[in-house]
Design an enzyme around this catalytic site. Structure first.
Site, PDB file in Angstrom:
ATOM      1  N   ASP A  42      40.835  47.438  27.552  1.00 25.50           N
ATOM      2  CA  ASP A  42      40.920  45.949  28.410  1.00 25.50           C
ATOM      3  C   ASP A  42      42.082  45.257  27.916  1.00 25.50           C
ATOM      4  O   ASP A  42      42.457  45.319  26.510  1.00 25.50           O
ATOM      5  CB  ASP A  42      39.574  45.373  28.089  1.00 25.50           C
ATOM      6  CG  ASP A  42      39.381  44.193  29.188  1.00 25.50           C
ATOM      7  OD1 ASP A  42      40.078  44.157  30.014  1.00 25.50           O
ATOM      8  OD2 ASP A  42      38.381  43.227  29.215  1.00 25.50           O
ATOM      9  N   GLY A  43      42.599  44.204  28.412  1.00 23.70           N
ATOM     10  CA  GLY A  43      43.376  43.100  27.906  1.00 23.70           C
ATOM     11  C   GLY A  43      42.981  41.762  28.500  1.00 23.70           C
ATOM     12  O   GLY A  43      41.973  41.630  29.349  1.00 23.70           O
TER      13      GLY A  43
ATOM     14  N   GLU B  62      46.804  44.602  29.614  1.00 27.93           N
ATOM     15  CA  GLU B  62      46.005  45.898  30.039  1.00 27.93           C
ATOM     16  C   GLU B  62      46.756  47.060  30.041  1.00 27.93           C
ATOM     17  O   GLU B  62      46.213  47.833  29.690  1.00 27.93           O
ATOM     18  CB  GLU B  62      45.652  45.483  31.906  1.00 27.93           C
ATOM     19  CG  GLU B  62      44.842  44.351  32.185  1.00 27.93           C
ATOM     20  CD  GLU B  62      43.307  44.569  31.766  1.00 27.93           C
ATOM     21  OE1 GLU B  62      43.007  45.545  31.381  1.00 27.93           O
ATOM     22  OE2 GLU B  62      42.643  43.357  32.040  1.00 27.93           O
TER      23      GLU B  62
ATOM     24  N   ASP C 165      38.840  47.976  33.520  1.00 24.44           N
ATOM     25  CA  ASP C 165      38.309  47.133  34.932  1.00 24.44           C
ATOM     26  C   ASP C 165      39.698  46.581  35.568  1.00 24.44           C
ATOM     27  O   ASP C 165      39.526  45.652  36.240  1.00 24.44           O
ATOM     28  CB  ASP C 165      37.439  46.109  34.222  1.00 24.44           C
ATOM     29  CG  ASP C 165      38.130  45.009  33.459  1.00 24.44           C
ATOM     30  OD1 ASP C 165      39.485  45.120  32.964  1.00 24.44           O
ATOM     31  OD2 ASP C 165      37.200  44.263  32.555  1.00 24.44           O
TER      32      ASP C 165
ATOM     33  N   HIS D 213      32.654  42.515  33.720  1.00 27.15           N
ATOM     34  CA  HIS D 213      31.582  41.729  33.371  1.00 27.15           C
ATOM     35  C   HIS D 213      30.485  41.928  34.170  1.00 27.15           C
ATOM     36  O   HIS D 213      29.828  41.131  34.920  1.00 27.15           O
ATOM     37  CB  HIS D 213      32.091  40.314  33.841  1.00 27.15           C
ATOM     38  CG  HIS D 213      33.403  39.803  33.019  1.00 27.15           C
ATOM     39  ND1 HIS D 213      33.366  39.405  31.663  1.00 27.15           N
ATOM     40  CD2 HIS D 213      34.726  39.940  33.719  1.00 27.15           C
ATOM     41  CE1 HIS D 213      34.619  39.221  31.630  1.00 27.15           C
ATOM     42  NE2 HIS D 213      35.564  39.499  32.372  1.00 27.15           N
TER      43      HIS D 213
ATOM     44  N   ASP E  11      36.205  44.009  26.341  1.00 23.98           N
ATOM     45  CA  ASP E  11      36.718  42.640  26.647  1.00 23.98           C
ATOM     46  C   ASP E  11      36.490  41.667  25.566  1.00 23.98           C
ATOM     47  O   ASP E  11      37.429  40.715  25.212  1.00 23.98           O
ATOM     48  CB  ASP E  11      35.591  42.362  27.666  1.00 23.98           C
ATOM     49  CG  ASP E  11      35.746  40.812  28.135  1.00 23.98           C
ATOM     50  OD1 ASP E  11      36.815  40.707  28.922  1.00 23.98           O
ATOM     51  OD2 ASP E  11      35.036  40.062  28.076  1.00 23.98           O
TER      52      ASP E  11
END
Length: 189
Positions: free
Chosen positions: A31-32, A66, A86, A141, A151
């Site tokens: 994740d970023g 990302e 994501d 999320h 995240d």
């Protein structure tokens, strides 16, 4: 470390076949995060019940973070990988094979403009081509414990402008929340 996922044959079919075990891919979540776009950002990757790492950049974009998360995971982890992200930006690049068009058009997109973030895409695409890395999308999320973990690690790295590394904590299937005493996410009760 890895289980055996598939057995391939070596040689011609039906003639002196030798079974060759193929290691199962390591699943890595990435994740970023970025506060402002551009602004301070962070990236993170984590292997369930395995290693994790995060890092930061002072002036960046969410899309760069990302990509950086996947690139850093691919550089740090050996063998076959399944990247879970994501980021539709990252997933679509490989699922829809955008990168092939970029290469055919000498790093221009379908609108004939230079590919944004080429400096990150170029080494990532080279690694993916060499190693056959696969990609899987996860809704952000949505309560996926490992997605929530990366995240939180990426957000923390962006806020503090400091990365860290270690062994990922055991996470269950419940939503995570920040545990202020340890700094690690913990399960909601």
């Amino acid at each position: 470390k890895h289980g055996v996922a598939t057995l391939l044959t070596k040689g011609d079919v039906g003639v002196d076949q030798e079974l060759v075990p193929v290691p199962a891919p390591t699943v890595v979540y990435t994740d970023g995060a970025c506060s402002g776009n551009p602004g301070p950002g962070g990236w993170a990757w984590a292997v369930p019940r395995g290693r994790y790492a995060s890092g930061a950049r002072a002036q960046t974009t969410n899309q760069r973070m990302e990509i950086m998360a996947v690139l850093e995971a691919a550089k740090a982890l050996d063998g076959p990988l399944e990247v879970v992200s994501d980021s539709t930006y990252v997933i679509n690049c490989f699922r829809d094979r955008w990168w092939e068009g970029w290469l055919q058009r000498n790093w221009t997109n379908s609108q004939k403009r230079p590919v944004v973030n080429r400096d990150l895409w170029e080494p990532l695409i080279e690694i993916v081509r060499q190693r056959g890395i696969t990609f899987r999308w996860v809704k952000g999320h949505s309560g996926d414990p490992m997605n929530e973990l990366v995240d939180q690690l990426a957000g923390e790295a962006g806020r503090t402008q400091q990365g860290r590394q270690g062994i990922a904590p055991e996470v269950g299937h419940k939503k995570l929340r920040r545990n202020e005493s340890s700094g690690w996410p913990s399960r909601r009760r």
